[in-house]
Design an enzyme around this catalytic site. Sequence first.
Site, PDB file in Angstrom:
ATOM      1  N   GLN A 156     -12.542  56.649  39.721  1.00 16.49           N
ATOM      2  CA  GLN A 156     -13.436  56.271  41.306  1.00 16.49           C
ATOM      3  C   GLN A 156     -13.250  57.808  41.607  1.00 16.49           C
ATOM      4  O   GLN A 156     -14.255  58.646  41.949  1.00 16.49           O
ATOM      5  CB  GLN A 156     -12.732  55.915  42.873  1.00 16.49           C
ATOM      6  CG  GLN A 156     -13.248  54.565  41.792  1.00 16.49           C
ATOM      7  CD  GLN A 156     -13.359  53.888  43.413  1.00 16.49           C
ATOM      8  OE1 GLN A 156     -11.138  53.194  43.582  1.00 16.49           O
ATOM      9  NE2 GLN A 156     -13.812  53.525  44.367  1.00 16.49           N
ATOM     10  N   HIS A 205      -5.971  49.433  38.214  1.00 14.04           N
ATOM     11  CA  HIS A 205      -7.124  49.617  39.071  1.00 14.04           C
ATOM     12  C   HIS A 205      -8.360  48.828  39.094  1.00 14.04           C
ATOM     13  O   HIS A 205      -9.091  50.350  38.564  1.00 14.04           O
ATOM     14  CB  HIS A 205      -6.483  51.040  40.206  1.00 14.04           C
ATOM     15  CG  HIS A 205      -7.797  50.248  41.137  1.00 14.04           C
ATOM     16  ND1 HIS A 205      -7.139  51.364  42.748  1.00 14.04           N
ATOM     17  CD2 HIS A 205      -8.575  50.273  41.803  1.00 14.04           C
ATOM     18  CE1 HIS A 205      -7.631  51.458  44.024  1.00 14.04           C
ATOM     19  NE2 HIS A 205      -8.398  50.583  42.850  1.00 14.04           N
ATOM     20  N   ASN A 257      -3.714  46.446  41.286  1.00 14.66           N
ATOM     21  CA  ASN A 257      -4.796  47.058  42.888  1.00 14.66           C
ATOM     22  C   ASN A 257      -5.282  45.065  42.679  1.00 14.66           C
ATOM     23  O   ASN A 257      -6.387  45.196  41.842  1.00 14.66           O
ATOM     24  CB  ASN A 257      -4.919  47.891  42.680  1.00 14.66           C
ATOM     25  CG  ASN A 257      -6.359  47.987  43.689  1.00 14.66           C
ATOM     26  OD1 ASN A 257      -5.887  47.917  44.901  1.00 14.66           O
ATOM     27  ND2 ASN A 257      -7.458  48.120  43.868  1.00 14.66           N
ATOM     28  N   GLU A 258      -5.624  44.605  44.026  1.00 13.74           N
ATOM     29  CA  GLU A 258      -6.267  43.793  44.028  1.00 13.74           C
ATOM     30  C   GLU A 258      -7.025  42.257  43.130  1.00 13.74           C
ATOM     31  O   GLU A 258      -7.982  42.932  42.724  1.00 13.74           O
ATOM     32  CB  GLU A 258      -8.215  44.080  44.700  1.00 13.74           C
ATOM     33  CG  GLU A 258      -7.195  44.721  46.183  1.00 13.74           C
ATOM     34  CD  GLU A 258      -8.880  45.764  46.845  1.00 13.74           C
ATOM     35  OE1 GLU A 258      -9.669  44.782  46.443  1.00 13.74           O
ATOM     36  OE2 GLU A 258      -8.404  45.689  47.818  1.00 13.74           O
TER      37      GLU A 258
HETATM   38  C1  FCB Z   1     -10.685  48.024  47.823  1.00 13.39           C
HETATM   39  C2  FCB Z   1     -10.506  48.463  45.859  1.00 13.39           C
HETATM   40  C3  FCB Z   1     -10.894  50.408  45.873  1.00 13.39           C
HETATM   41  C4  FCB Z   1     -12.467  51.033  46.916  1.00 13.39           C
HETATM   42  C5  FCB Z   1     -12.221  50.485  48.663  1.00 13.39           C
HETATM   43  C6  FCB Z   1     -12.770  50.012  49.294  1.00 13.39           C
HETATM   44  O1  FCB Z   1     -10.833  46.810  47.511  1.00 13.39           O
HETATM   45  O2  FCB Z   1      -9.343  48.814  45.520  1.00 13.39           O
HETATM   46  O3  FCB Z   1     -11.169  50.866  45.065  1.00 13.39           O
HETATM   47  O4  FCB Z   1     -12.776  50.362  46.455  1.00 13.39           O
HETATM   48  O5  FCB Z   1     -11.818  48.574  48.743  1.00 13.39           O
END
Ligand code: FCB
Length: 426
Positions: free
Chosen positions: A31, A121, A165-166
């Site tokens: 990003q 990520h 991450n997520e």
């Molecule tokens: C999260 C992500 C991050 C960004 C935010 C807004 O889900 O981890 O990269 O996109 O949302």
Amino acid sequence: MLRAVMPTPTAENHLRFPENFLWGTATSPTQVEGHLDNEWTRFTAQDGGNCHVACDHYHRYPEDIGWMSQLGVNAYRFGIEWSRLQSAPFAPLNPSELARYVDVLDRLRAAGITPMVVLHHFSNPPWINAAGGWTSAATIPAFVDYVRKLVAALKERVFLWNTFNEPDTYACVAYLMGGFPPQRKWHLGQFRRVIEHMARAHVQASCVIRREGVAGRKLEVGIAKNWTFFHAHNRFSPWDRATALACHYTFNKFVLDAFLGRWRRRASTFIGLNYYGRVRFHHFRAMIPASGTPLKELKDFGFICDDMVERYPEGMEKILGYLRRKFRLPIYITEHGSASTDEHFRELDLRQNLAALHRSIQAGADVRGFFYWSLLDNFEWQFGYTKKFGLLAVDFADPKLPRSLKPLAQVYAQICRENRVRANGS
Ligand code: FCB
């Protein structure tokens, strides 16, 4: 039940946070860095944008660390990009790319900023993608090998490690919704396989990380779980309730169980929570701007949304209470933020969420830090450059990509410096 303990405001009606609380900000390589070769390199976002240069953080990190000092943050959560460091499975780490990340870490240390490093990520090296990405079990040992080498190289400089991450967002948007590469739709089997492989990789990588440590200090490790509340707009609609429940089971319960259920909980030393808000369903539609429902229509429904999801600050308290009772692990808020060009709206959102966070701490949640998403306006995946999450604006029309502080940055700087937030959430 969550105990209804009111925050204890200080004499000046401020909510004070624990000593040594980490106040940070967050970014991810794809990003902000630019100049990458991963699956996003050939991806064009809805606004026609791409991540080729992004914020050019790859070259401008010294300046960006300078901005962090101005903000007064004492922590920074950022990713190390796997595709920069290994050109093939089990290859040695690329020395010049490693040296660049070491320089980032040294500059952070000189600025008094504690790093939290994210290992995955939403992106992979091209050779991992070519071999099926996380749908393939062969990705697990390749990732663990990478982690072993990276941790050996950086353990003197990094003690907070975030493996994934997520994973829920990644597997969902890439394999169910078609928004992230490889843009598959409704591959539920692949979604489940990706989660299971990532969970196994997390457990193995965590063992590697937890074995390491310097000067009597053990390394800390956890995932960052996105938590979204899924509700029916009309609680008498059985279909919307069923949709909300199915989402909750798939994206919250199934994923948490995969990473932290039963014996797997012992792999982590903390839980990272990314919390933004909620999604309500109306006639099967997800009533949020990120799914294309116009803000104006959402306002008519009485929903308060940023440019992505509905805001739901009381949810911060609910999810923290749940995680505290269920896992009894320290927690970091690894992401919270809002996307809007209305800075008053963003300030209110921040204050309300921090007040809810403070109530949770008062009620016994062991929350150790908060990372604002994001340091900079940046490449917001499939949405490109249209979502403004930054504390700093970046002028993408100017090739020099100048940064400037937004009004919210001043608000956040004061909170970080004083370690407290005004009590009324307004
Ligand atoms: C999260 C992500 C991050 C960004 C935010 C807004 O889900 O981890 O990269 O996109 O949302």
